[in-house]
Motif scaffolding. Sequence first.
Motif, PDB file in Angstrom:
ATOM      1  N   MET A 308       4.669 -11.499 -23.929  1.00 32.09           N
ATOM      2  CA  MET A 308       4.625 -10.300 -25.055  1.00 32.09           C
ATOM      3  C   MET A 308       5.996  -9.574 -24.866  1.00 32.09           C
ATOM      4  SD  MET A 308       1.151  -8.454 -23.696  1.00 32.09           S
ATOM      5  CE  MET A 308      -0.525  -9.186 -23.632  1.00 32.09           C
ATOM      6  N   LYS A 309       6.821 -10.298 -25.806  1.00 28.33           N
ATOM      7  CA  LYS A 309       8.330 -10.118 -25.761  1.00 28.33           C
ATOM      8  C   LYS A 309       8.500  -8.667 -26.537  1.00 28.33           C
ATOM      9  CE  LYS A 309       9.696 -13.748 -24.012  1.00 28.33           C
ATOM     10  NZ  LYS A 309      10.035 -13.692 -22.714  1.00 28.33           N
ATOM     11  N   THR A 310       7.489  -8.404 -27.715  1.00 26.42           N
ATOM     12  CA  THR A 310       7.565  -7.103 -28.466  1.00 26.42           C
ATOM     13  C   THR A 310       7.438  -6.016 -27.303  1.00 26.42           C
ATOM     14  OG1 THR A 310       5.176  -7.452 -28.848  1.00 26.42           O
ATOM     15  CG2 THR A 310       6.758  -7.948 -30.519  1.00 26.42           C
ATOM     16  N   VAL A 311       6.489  -6.297 -26.228  1.00 29.51           N
ATOM     17  CA  VAL A 311       6.225  -5.153 -25.274  1.00 29.51           C
ATOM     18  C   VAL A 311       7.662  -4.931 -24.712  1.00 29.51           C
ATOM     19  CG1 VAL A 311       4.939  -4.431 -23.287  1.00 29.51           C
ATOM     20  CG2 VAL A 311       3.906  -5.688 -25.215  1.00 29.51           C
ATOM     21  N   GLU A 312       7.908  -6.042 -24.122  1.00 31.01           N
ATOM     22  CA  GLU A 312       9.202  -6.005 -23.406  1.00 31.01           C
ATOM     23  C   GLU A 312      10.414  -5.415 -23.911  1.00 31.01           C
ATOM     24  OE1 GLU A 312      11.785  -9.234 -20.165  1.00 31.01           O
ATOM     25  OE2 GLU A 312      10.038  -9.869 -21.685  1.00 31.01           O
ATOM     26  N   GLU A 313      10.600  -5.564 -25.127  1.00 30.49           N
ATOM     27  CA  GLU A 313      11.729  -5.246 -25.975  1.00 30.49           C
ATOM     28  C   GLU A 313      11.560  -3.385 -26.051  1.00 30.49           C
ATOM     29  OE1 GLU A 313      11.116  -7.023 -29.658  1.00 30.49           O
ATOM     30  OE2 GLU A 313      12.111  -8.923 -29.075  1.00 30.49           O
ATOM     31  N   GLY A 314      10.445  -2.864 -25.690  1.00 27.54           N
ATOM     32  CA  GLY A 314      10.336  -1.488 -25.308  1.00 27.54           C
ATOM     33  C   GLY A 314       9.951  -0.763 -26.601  1.00 27.54           C
ATOM     34  N   GLY A 315       9.374  -1.302 -27.511  1.00 28.13           N
ATOM     35  CA  GLY A 315       8.748  -0.340 -28.484  1.00 28.13           C
ATOM     36  C   GLY A 315       7.619   0.381 -27.980  1.00 28.13           C
ATOM     37  N   ILE A 316       6.932   1.571 -28.609  1.00 27.77           N
ATOM     38  CA  ILE A 316       5.924   2.310 -28.195  1.00 27.77           C
ATOM     39  C   ILE A 316       4.474   1.415 -28.703  1.00 27.77           C
ATOM     40  CG2 ILE A 316       5.804   3.732 -30.309  1.00 27.77           C
ATOM     41  CD1 ILE A 316       4.786   5.731 -28.370  1.00 27.77           C
ATOM     42  N   GLU A 317       4.677   0.587 -29.727  1.00 25.66           N
ATOM     43  CA  GLU A 317       3.551  -0.065 -30.308  1.00 25.66           C
ATOM     44  C   GLU A 317       3.976  -1.123 -31.013  1.00 25.66           C
ATOM     45  OE1 GLU A 317       1.035   2.201 -33.185  1.00 25.66           O
ATOM     46  OE2 GLU A 317       2.871   3.435 -33.712  1.00 25.66           O
ATOM     47  N   GLY A 318       3.051  -2.184 -31.245  1.00 23.07           N
ATOM     48  CA  GLY A 318       3.584  -3.108 -32.268  1.00 23.07           C
ATOM     49  C   GLY A 318       2.681  -4.394 -32.227  1.00 23.07           C
ATOM     50  N   LYS A 319       2.598  -5.359 -32.969  1.00 24.97           N
ATOM     51  CA  LYS A 319       1.975  -6.655 -32.645  1.00 24.97           C
ATOM     52  C   LYS A 319       2.050  -7.411 -31.672  1.00 24.97           C
ATOM     53  CE  LYS A 319       1.961  -6.965 -37.719  1.00 24.97           C
ATOM     54  NZ  LYS A 319       2.595  -7.851 -39.060  1.00 24.97           N
ATOM     55  N   LEU A 320       0.960  -7.977 -31.213  1.00 20.40           N
ATOM     56  CA  LEU A 320       1.113  -9.222 -30.112  1.00 20.40           C
ATOM     57  C   LEU A 320       0.843 -10.442 -30.909  1.00 20.40           C
ATOM     58  CD1 LEU A 320      -1.082  -7.366 -27.278  1.00 20.40           C
ATOM     59  CD2 LEU A 320       1.495  -7.536 -27.424  1.00 20.40           C
ATOM     60  N   SER A 321       1.727 -11.269 -30.881  1.00 22.37           N
ATOM     61  CA  SER A 321       2.046 -12.582 -31.475  1.00 22.37           C
ATOM     62  C   SER A 321       1.964 -13.683 -30.551  1.00 22.37           C
ATOM     63  CB  SER A 321       2.988 -12.660 -32.410  1.00 22.37           C
ATOM     64  OG  SER A 321       2.854 -11.839 -33.334  1.00 22.37           O
ATOM     65  N   CYS A 322       1.294 -14.786 -30.619  1.00 21.31           N
ATOM     66  CA  CYS A 322       1.271 -16.169 -29.793  1.00 21.31           C
ATOM     67  C   CYS A 322       2.806 -16.617 -29.731  1.00 21.31           C
ATOM     68  CB  CYS A 322       0.492 -17.204 -30.448  1.00 21.31           C
ATOM     69  SG  CYS A 322       0.519 -18.591 -29.623  1.00 21.31           S
ATOM     70  N   ALA A 323       3.043 -16.605 -28.573  1.00 18.32           N
ATOM     71  CA  ALA A 323       4.387 -17.178 -27.992  1.00 18.32           C
ATOM     72  C   ALA A 323       4.618 -18.597 -28.551  1.00 18.32           C
ATOM     73  CB  ALA A 323       4.782 -17.118 -26.759  1.00 18.32           C
ATOM     74  N   HIS A 324       3.770 -19.349 -29.058  1.00 17.60           N
ATOM     75  CA  HIS A 324       4.053 -20.585 -29.504  1.00 17.60           C
ATOM     76  C   HIS A 324       4.038 -20.949 -31.121  1.00 17.60           C
ATOM     77  CE1 HIS A 324       2.945 -24.745 -30.574  1.00 17.60           C
ATOM     78  NE2 HIS A 324       3.698 -25.355 -29.532  1.00 17.60           N
ATOM     79  N   CYS A 325       2.726 -20.407 -31.685  1.00 13.72           N
ATOM     80  CA  CYS A 325       2.929 -20.560 -33.317  1.00 13.72           C
ATOM     81  C   CYS A 325       3.014 -19.075 -34.035  1.00 13.72           C
ATOM     82  CB  CYS A 325       1.456 -21.112 -33.539  1.00 13.72           C
ATOM     83  SG  CYS A 325       0.008 -19.957 -33.137  1.00 13.72           S
ATOM     84  N   ASP A 326       3.227 -18.127 -33.196  1.00 13.15           N
ATOM     85  CA  ASP A 326       3.480 -16.661 -33.577  1.00 13.15           C
ATOM     86  C   ASP A 326       2.293 -16.153 -34.647  1.00 13.15           C
ATOM     87  OD1 ASP A 326       5.541 -14.692 -33.774  1.00 13.15           O
ATOM     88  OD2 ASP A 326       5.875 -15.063 -35.934  1.00 13.15           O
ATOM     89  N   ALA A 327       0.980 -16.771 -34.434  1.00 15.00           N
ATOM     90  CA  ALA A 327      -0.068 -16.181 -35.073  1.00 15.00           C
ATOM     91  C   ALA A 327      -0.458 -14.754 -34.361  1.00 15.00           C
ATOM     92  CB  ALA A 327      -1.484 -17.228 -34.809  1.00 15.00           C
ATOM     93  N   ARG A 328      -0.733 -13.945 -35.296  1.00  8.67           N
ATOM     94  CA  ARG A 328      -1.062 -12.543 -34.925  1.00  8.67           C
ATOM     95  C   ARG A 328      -2.394 -12.593 -33.844  1.00  8.67           C
ATOM     96  NH1 ARG A 328      -1.720  -6.758 -38.029  1.00  8.67           N
ATOM     97  NH2 ARG A 328      -2.319  -5.535 -36.321  1.00  8.67           N
TER      98      ARG A 328
END
Length: 361
Positions: A308-328
Amino acid sequence: MPCLVRENLFIGNISDAAEILEKGSSEITHILSAVSSASISFFTEWRSSLVIPAKEIRQVFVGDLDDGGDDCWSKSALSPDKLVYNLEYVGKELKMVRMAVALKDTDNENLLDYLEVCLDFIEESRKQGCVLVHCFAGVSRSAAIVTAYLMRSEQLSLEAALESLRQCSESVSPNDNFLEQLKMFEEMGFKVDRGSSKYKRFRLKILGDSYNRGERLDSSKFGVDPGLPQEVASKKPETSLHGNLNSNVAYRCKKCRRVVALQENIVDHIPGEGMTAFQWHKRNGGNSFNKSDDFGCSSIFVEPLKWMKTVEEGGIEGKLSCAHCDARLGYFNWSGSQCNCGSWITPAFQLHKSRMDLSTV
């Protein structure tokens, strides 16, 4: 003066410990210190005239426990570089053994992850001699640890153990945060079960509190990425409460079939009141929610995972996308999110079932 709780077990405050360390004792052979600093210098800072000889035996960090093969510590809420305890010879002629854990008497302190090493130390110390457990005032931290010891050693409920301790020392009063954790300790069977849903929720709360205080996210505490082949291959089937081996359920991205979560990553929640919990969709007539009308939760909630790279980047909220195909796949929010069953989960790492397939690994 320290209060005798059980044979070879005393509880006291920093003054009691300082007097014993300075003058020696014919009874006390071991000391467990639960104060804000694990260093023996804490006593000097408290009373500048106090000089206590000390010789370090060893310092133990979370990572040291991992290296020792205790895999459950990798699931601890503590960071790998966090000091768990300091062990040293102290006092006159360095004949006394002291274990020190750095604990603060606050409403967000993590007591659970220090409990078992403390309880084991008390148990061994009572076999070898006599142990004093102390904090600063002898009221909250030391009381919480001794209460947990009575719970585990005598299979007592939190209420019974605390009442028994108060018969020995009327002033003991663990803070509300410690009491909540001791209740979890009881519910987990007088142990810290890092695989249980109760512990997972606790671990998430620790991460959430850290985030809300503006601290840097410790991604080392995120769950391992189950989509990496070596991680999946290293997983062993877990034994259920009934002794049967359960195959590990895997959730895969529906688009590319990459594994995004395992059953062990799920943080269970108690179902809410369905649509009645959503005021803008509240049913007419005041009928209460009937669980027989419920088709189940449309999402799963998991611990934060390393993909979950978007979580590690520090935002308070956001989408969780597949690390392989980027599908939401879902959504995260450190402030929490509401499941379709009506239950509110904080913080929330939500994966939609409609965007995943189920399989086993």
